[in-house]
Write an enzyme that holds these catalytic residues in place. Structure first.
Site, PDB file in Angstrom:
ATOM      1  N   GLU A 159      -5.594   9.662   0.337  1.00  0.00           N
ATOM      2  CA  GLU A 159      -5.954   8.234   0.349  1.00  0.00           C
ATOM      3  C   GLU A 159      -7.055   7.870  -0.642  1.00  0.00           C
ATOM      4  OE1 GLU A 159      -4.333   5.895   1.605  1.00  0.00           O
ATOM      5  OE2 GLU A 159      -3.180   6.746   3.255  1.00  0.00           O
TER       6      GLU A 159
ATOM      7  N   HIS B  79       0.842  -1.216   0.000  1.00  0.00           N
ATOM      8  CA  HIS B  79       0.000   0.000   0.000  1.00  0.00           C
ATOM      9  C   HIS B  79       0.868   1.253   0.000  1.00  0.00           C
ATOM     10  CE1 HIS B  79      -2.867   3.105   1.108  1.00  0.00           C
ATOM     11  NE2 HIS B  79      -1.977   3.474   2.001  1.00  0.00           N
TER      12      HIS B  79
ATOM     13  N   SER C 241      -4.061   1.136  -4.518  1.00  0.00           N
ATOM     14  CA  SER C 241      -3.540  -0.140  -4.012  1.00  0.00           C
ATOM     15  C   SER C 241      -4.655  -1.138  -3.716  1.00  0.00           C
ATOM     16  CB  SER C 241      -2.695   0.105  -2.753  1.00  0.00           C
ATOM     17  OG  SER C 241      -3.493   0.650  -1.719  1.00  0.00           O
TER      18      SER C 241
ATOM     19  N   HIS D 144       1.420   5.327  -2.606  1.00  0.00           N
ATOM     20  CA  HIS D 144       1.851   6.691  -2.284  1.00  0.00           C
ATOM     21  C   HIS D 144       3.088   7.171  -3.036  1.00  0.00           C
ATOM     22  CE1 HIS D 144      -0.843   7.577   1.100  1.00  0.00           C
ATOM     23  NE2 HIS D 144      -0.689   6.325   1.498  1.00  0.00           N
TER      24      HIS D 144
HETATM   25 FE   LIG Z   1      -1.900   5.339   2.916  1.00  0.00          FE
END
Ligand SMILES: [Fe+2]
Length: 257
Positions: free
Chosen positions: A168, A122, A187, A127
């Site tokens: 997010e 993730h 993700s 990110h």
């Molecule tokens: Fe995150």
């Protein structure tokens, strides 16, 4: 919280210890990478797609040192390895110094589709690519500084909602339609297509104060997303001093997700 915190100091940084990953872990990472790679061409924003293509990181869990070397050159950011989730102050301090904390451990095979806490897949896949985009990178830097300020103003709850609905779970309008730029979406095996294609969730124009008044659910797909026009808009609209905004948001009833 998962992760081994015994080796970390006050900033929670540890050695990634890349050689300790097993062949099975690299293989699991590769399978996660392959599954998401099939989804991203139609659902991810172009900046993210362009960045991941230049990273050469499909073959296994990346060595953060290699990625940091590239990142430093491009936007002045670097990755730091952490045992897992870290406290707000440490997290904001890293971002304010252009360091992105990445969890070192990988999920177990039975967690292939869903994991409650962020793991290296993730954190990295979701990110890190956008840290190569100059505007996004500057925005995240400002967010870190804003986080330290929000702590002093007792307003982290409001700022955390901004993080949730942008970094997010954010969507962005592109020439090809709405696309995901939020790491939680990029993700995710299921929510990445859902957030772009499913008719059920609301897709609202970015509205800072509304976001700060909107609680979120962490255990299901989102019922509403906020759509930015560009990373320039994100940087511009989150640049002002939030002090009066926090005061206003506090005085208005909250929307429940
Ligand atoms: Fe995150």
């Amino acid at each position: 919280m998962r992760g081994d915190y015994t080796r970390s100091g006050p900033d929670f940084v540890i050695e990634q210890d890349w050689t300790a990953y097993t062949a099975e872990e690299h293989a699991l990472y590769r399978r996660l990478f392959e599954r998401q790679s099939k989804l991203v061409p139609r659902h991810a924003c172009p900046e993210w797609i362009e960045a991941i293509a230049g990273l050469d990181c499909a073959g296994g869990i990346p060595d953060f040192r290699d990625i940091s070397a590239k990142l430093r050159k491009q936007t002045g950011w670097e990755l730091v390895a952490v045992p897992g989730l870290i406290p707000d102050e440490a997290f904001f301090t890293h971002l304010a110094q252009r360091r992105f904390p990445v969890t070192v451990w990988l999920r177990r095979p039975e967690e292939f589709d869903y994991i409650a806490e962020p793991d290296v897949f993730h954190d990295f896949f979701g990110h890190v690519p956008l840290l190569f985009d100059g505007i996004y990178a500057d925005h995240l830097h400002e967010y870190g500084k804003g986080g330290l300020k929000a702590m002093r103003l007792n307003a982290v709850t409001f700022l955390a909602r901004l993080y949730w609905y942008t970094i997010e779970f954010g969507l962005v309008r592109t020439k090809a339609g709405v696309r995901a730029y939020g790491a939680g979406l990029l993700s995710s095996g299921g929510e990445l297509a859902y957030c772009v294609e499913d008719p059920r969730p609301q897709r609202l124009a970015f509205n800072l104060e509304r976001i700060m008044r909107t609680a979120y659910q962490i255990d299901r797909y989102q019922e509403r997303y906020f759509v930015i026009d560009s990373f320039e808009q994100l940087l511009r609209e989150t640049a002002p001093d939030f002090t009066p905004i926090y005061a206003r948001v506090r005085s208005i009833p909250m929307e429940v997700a």
